[in-house]
Scaffold this active site. Sequence first.
Site, mmCIF file in Angstrom:
data_model
loop_
_atom_site.group_PDB
_atom_site.id
_atom_site.type_symbol
_atom_site.label_atom_id
_atom_site.label_comp_id
_atom_site.label_asym_id
_atom_site.label_seq_id
_atom_site.Cartn_x
_atom_site.Cartn_y
_atom_site.Cartn_z
ATOM 1 N N TYR A 1 -9.974 1.898 1.928
ATOM 2 C CA TYR A 1 -10.276 1.639 3.337
ATOM 3 C C TYR A 1 -11.370 0.565 3.422
ATOM 4 O O TYR A 1 -12.123 0.344 2.483
ATOM 5 C CB TYR A 1 -10.793 2.892 4.025
ATOM 6 C CG TYR A 1 -9.773 3.952 4.352
ATOM 7 C CD1 TYR A 1 -8.424 3.786 4.086
ATOM 8 C CD2 TYR A 1 -10.175 5.144 4.939
ATOM 9 C CE1 TYR A 1 -7.503 4.773 4.396
ATOM 10 C CE2 TYR A 1 -9.260 6.139 5.255
ATOM 11 C CZ TYR A 1 -7.931 5.949 4.980
ATOM 12 O OH TYR A 1 -7.028 6.931 5.285
ATOM 13 N N HIS B 1 0.826 -1.208 0.000
ATOM 14 C CA HIS B 1 0.000 0.000 0.000
ATOM 15 C C HIS B 1 0.861 1.261 0.000
ATOM 16 O O HIS B 1 0.638 2.183 -0.796
ATOM 17 C CB HIS B 1 -0.917 -0.030 1.230
ATOM 18 C CG HIS B 1 -1.761 1.188 1.426
ATOM 19 N ND1 HIS B 1 -3.098 1.235 1.075
ATOM 20 C CD2 HIS B 1 -1.467 2.411 1.956
ATOM 21 C CE1 HIS B 1 -3.587 2.434 1.374
ATOM 22 N NE2 HIS B 1 -2.612 3.166 1.924
ATOM 23 N N GLU B 2 1.850 1.299 0.889
ATOM 24 C CA GLU B 2 2.689 2.494 0.984
ATOM 25 C C GLU B 2 3.535 2.690 -0.270
ATOM 26 O O GLU B 2 3.773 3.831 -0.695
ATOM 27 C CB GLU B 2 3.567 2.429 2.231
ATOM 28 C CG GLU B 2 2.810 2.462 3.547
ATOM 29 C CD GLU B 2 1.882 3.658 3.690
ATOM 30 O OE1 GLU B 2 2.107 4.701 3.032
ATOM 31 O OE2 GLU B 2 0.905 3.553 4.453
ATOM 32 N N HIS C 1 1.511 4.603 -2.680
ATOM 33 C CA HIS C 1 1.585 6.052 -2.482
ATOM 34 C C HIS C 1 2.877 6.615 -3.080
ATOM 35 O O HIS C 1 2.869 7.654 -3.749
ATOM 36 C CB HIS C 1 1.529 6.397 -0.996
ATOM 37 C CG HIS C 1 0.180 6.249 -0.379
ATOM 38 N ND1 HIS C 1 -0.983 6.642 -1.008
ATOM 39 C CD2 HIS C 1 -0.194 5.747 0.831
ATOM 40 C CE1 HIS C 1 -2.014 6.398 -0.217
ATOM 41 N NE2 HIS C 1 -1.565 5.851 0.905
ATOM 42 N N HIS D 1 -5.852 7.357 -2.064
ATOM 43 C CA HIS D 1 -6.789 6.385 -1.532
ATOM 44 C C HIS D 1 -8.040 6.291 -2.405
ATOM 45 O O HIS D 1 -8.544 7.292 -2.908
ATOM 46 C CB HIS D 1 -7.200 6.746 -0.104
ATOM 47 C CG HIS D 1 -6.095 6.589 0.888
ATOM 48 N ND1 HIS D 1 -5.675 7.608 1.714
ATOM 49 C CD2 HIS D 1 -5.299 5.524 1.180
ATOM 50 C CE1 HIS D 1 -4.683 7.177 2.473
ATOM 51 N NE2 HIS D 1 -4.428 5.918 2.163
#
Length: 282
Positions: A242, A182-183, A186, A192
């Site tokens: 999320y 996930h990071e 980014h 998101h």
Amino acid sequence: MHKTQFSAAAALVFFGTISLTSCNRDNESQPAQLTQTQEARAEEAYPGQTGETKTGEFSGSPITYQEINGEKVYEGDILLTAEQVAAAQGQQRPGSAGRTTGRWPSAVVYYTIDAALPSQNRVTDAIAHWQANSPIRFVQRTTQSNYVTFRVGSGCSSNIGMVGGRQYVNLASGCTTGNTIHEIGHALGLFHEQTRTDRDNYVTILTQNIQSGYEGNFTKYSALGYSGTDFGVLDFGSIMMYGSFSFSSNGQPTIVKKDGSTFNIQRTGLSAGDKSGIDAMY
């Protein structure tokens, strides 16, 4: 990277208002080593901490972020630089969910791993997953000036896109391989999924259940003055999405589907939509 078509206007902008996923298909099978043994959680730069809410400009558009321990924290785990928050006069408004001028040239990310970071297999497994599922390539840094260092952090966090010079992916001991994937998303320029401009067609945000100080994690780009066209449809299986109970203050859902049903957060690996989105960006 290259096989998904989108409008010329979206391709020319600086930052994005859209999700970089193209479909709501089921996730494809992932390597066994990416299976998590603990419940997946949404990433935070400083878990349990909130700071002073501040306003600024991000690529020439209004933005609200939190100042925590001297860091400019956006959407919970995105660390903005002072240059990114400053007013950007004369730049185009965003129209894609990823940075276009902040992309890594030739889709190559140079990196180092801090020797003090425990469980470094989290990083190497996450890198292997990205390389197996995208044209992105990771090369250990020698003398390159722009690179990512994976290091110990208070939580899970990253800069957004290539910011220039040395930048960080911060990983606390509880950050899993999935959180690391996930990071890295980014760091490649992905935002998101739940902040898409068209998200209200797919989900309802229950603001009354969001932890105080975390409301900005659910703000749509369009509410910040961004313009653009969403790419594809909202992907509930995206690793950038999320879950229904992320940042809940009372155990009740913060995001539900339009029929009121809940869904789980996914931090196993890139979904089919994630792969299509990063293809469109790079």
